[in-house]
Scaffold this motif. Structure first.
Motif, short mmCIF file in Angstrom:
data_model
loop_
_atom_site.label_atom_id
_atom_site.label_comp_id
_atom_site.label_asym_id
_atom_site.label_seq_id
_atom_site.Cartn_x
_atom_site.Cartn_y
_atom_site.Cartn_z
N LEU A 289 -5.42 -2.92 -8.91
CA LEU A 289 -3.81 -3.16 -9.14
C LEU A 289 -3.24 -3.24 -7.75
CD1 LEU A 289 -3.26 -0.47 -12.07
CD2 LEU A 289 -3.63 -3.04 -12.14
N ARG A 290 -2.47 -3.98 -7.52
CA ARG A 290 -1.80 -4.13 -6.29
C ARG A 290 -0.30 -3.97 -6.25
NH1 ARG A 290 -4.34 -6.05 -1.72
NH2 ARG A 290 -6.43 -7.14 -1.99
N ASN A 291 0.37 -3.52 -5.10
CA ASN A 291 1.83 -3.48 -4.98
C ASN A 291 2.15 -4.63 -4.18
OD1 ASN A 291 4.51 -3.01 -4.64
ND2 ASN A 291 4.26 -0.82 -4.19
N PRO A 292 2.52 -5.70 -4.48
CA PRO A 292 2.81 -6.83 -3.77
C PRO A 292 4.23 -6.44 -3.05
CG PRO A 292 3.60 -7.32 -6.00
CD PRO A 292 3.00 -6.01 -5.94
N ASP A 293 4.82 -5.42 -3.21
CA ASP A 293 6.33 -5.41 -2.52
C ASP A 293 6.45 -4.29 -1.69
OD1 ASP A 293 7.20 -7.40 -3.97
OD2 ASP A 293 7.82 -5.94 -5.83
N GLY A 294 7.42 -3.88 -0.84
CA GLY A 294 7.61 -2.98 0.00
C GLY A 294 7.89 -1.59 -0.61
N ARG A 295 8.37 -1.61 -1.76
CA ARG A 295 8.79 -0.18 -2.24
C ARG A 295 7.90 0.22 -3.27
NH1 ARG A 295 12.07 -0.27 -7.05
NH2 ARG A 295 12.14 -2.23 -8.13
N GLY B 160 9.14 -0.71 -9.68
CA GLY B 160 8.61 -1.53 -8.85
C GLY B 160 7.80 -2.73 -9.63
N ARG B 161 7.09 -3.33 -8.92
CA ARG B 161 6.05 -4.54 -9.52
C ARG B 161 4.63 -3.96 -9.18
NH1 ARG B 161 7.32 -10.22 -8.23
NH2 ARG B 161 7.02 -9.67 -6.26
N VAL B 162 3.83 -4.57 -10.17
CA VAL B 162 2.56 -4.17 -9.88
C VAL B 162 1.84 -5.53 -10.43
CG1 VAL B 162 0.32 -3.28 -10.83
CG2 VAL B 162 2.53 -2.07 -10.61
N GLN B 163 0.90 -6.10 -9.39
CA GLN B 163 0.13 -7.46 -9.42
C GLN B 163 -1.35 -6.90 -9.78
OE1 GLN B 163 -0.33 -9.79 -6.08
NE2 GLN B 163 -0.12 -11.92 -7.24
N LEU B 164 -1.85 -7.84 -10.79
CA LEU B 164 -3.22 -7.65 -11.03
C LEU B 164 -4.22 -8.52 -10.10
CD1 LEU B 164 -3.32 -7.96 -15.06
CD2 LEU B 164 -2.73 -5.86 -13.56
#
Length: 246
Positions: free
Chosen positions: A60-66, A29-33
């Motif tokens: 830390l945030r997950n900006p996506d759906g998965r 997945g992807r992680v946004q600070l």
């Protein structure tokens, strides 16, 4: 070694003691600070590594759906106990050379509403506020007509009907709801950004009335109706955004 799991749209606060010497690697997945002022920071994809020590990153945030996962390596002593609602890693699983891998899930499911629920709740609030704004402006226009305001626009030779006021109010209110939903989906500080955007758009919406050629009474009432709609929509959507972002 431990794994931080972030479901779609989830957020995990960064506790300095846990990340003092830790090194994170995004494994899926992807992680946004989220930066110290709440602004969105860089987004890391799979196999990206990062240190957080001394950066001021607060979450830390997950900006996506998965679901996204971060493998966290912590050399040295075991991480201190965290005050935020994450399941604590087992002390034996914190050594960088350990083969044990403890999974930490960012918040129980009951405390992490799904993105669909958050967006749907905001849209529902917005539609209710839209109906309230339409009723308020239509009633205001009707009262203005009773006291003699004609709503005549000389340039077009037409008189604005009450239904027209309701339709215009509804259209621009829905535009505001769409903007709020988009900001909730993609912005780290949706409420603050929405207020700025909504105030700017409200100011722009006041421009046509004074240049329409209508008489002073009609111009004054049209400006007032714009402000009434804004007074209904902006607080309602802002409160809803704040309640969904904590």
């Amino acid at each position: 070694m431990r794994t931080l799991t972030l479901p779609g749209g989830a957020r995990a606060e960064v506790v300095a003691a846990e990340w003092h010497d830790a090194f994170g690697v995004v494994t899926s997945g992807r992680v946004q600070l989220e930066l110290r002022d709440g602004e969105p920071g860089p987004v890391f994809g799979r196999d990206a590594g990062f240190w957080l020590r001394g950066t001021g990153v607060r979450a830390l945030r997950n900006p996506d759906g998965r679901t996204a996962r971060v493998r966290v390596f912590t050399p040295g002593a075991a991480a201190r106990r965290s005050p935020h609602p994450l399941r604590e890693p087992h002390p034996d699983g914190d050594d960088m050379n350990s083969t044990k891998d403890t999974e930490i899930v960012a918040g129980p499911a009951s405390e992490q509403p799904s993105r669909t629920r958050r967006l749907g709740g905001l849209a529902g609030t917005g539609l209710i506020a839209t109906l309230a704004a339409m009723v308020a402006t239509t009633l205001g226009a009707a009262l203005a007509r009773v006291v003699g305001v004609d709503f005549e626009i000389p340039d077009g030779g037409e008189t604005i009907p009450l239904a027209g006021i309701a339709v215009v109010t509804g259209f621009f209110s829905v535009v505001g709801v769409v903007i709020a939903v988009a900001l909730l989906r993609w912005s780290a500080r949706p409420a603050d950004r929405f207020v700025r955007v909504a105030v700017a758009l409200t100011a722009l919406s006041l421009v046509p009335a004074p240049v329409s050629g209508a008489n002073a009474a009609t111009v004054a009432v049209l400006l007032g109706l714009h402000l009434v709609a804004a007074a209904v929509m902006i607080p309602a959507l802002t409160r809803s955004l704040r309640s969904r972002t904590g």
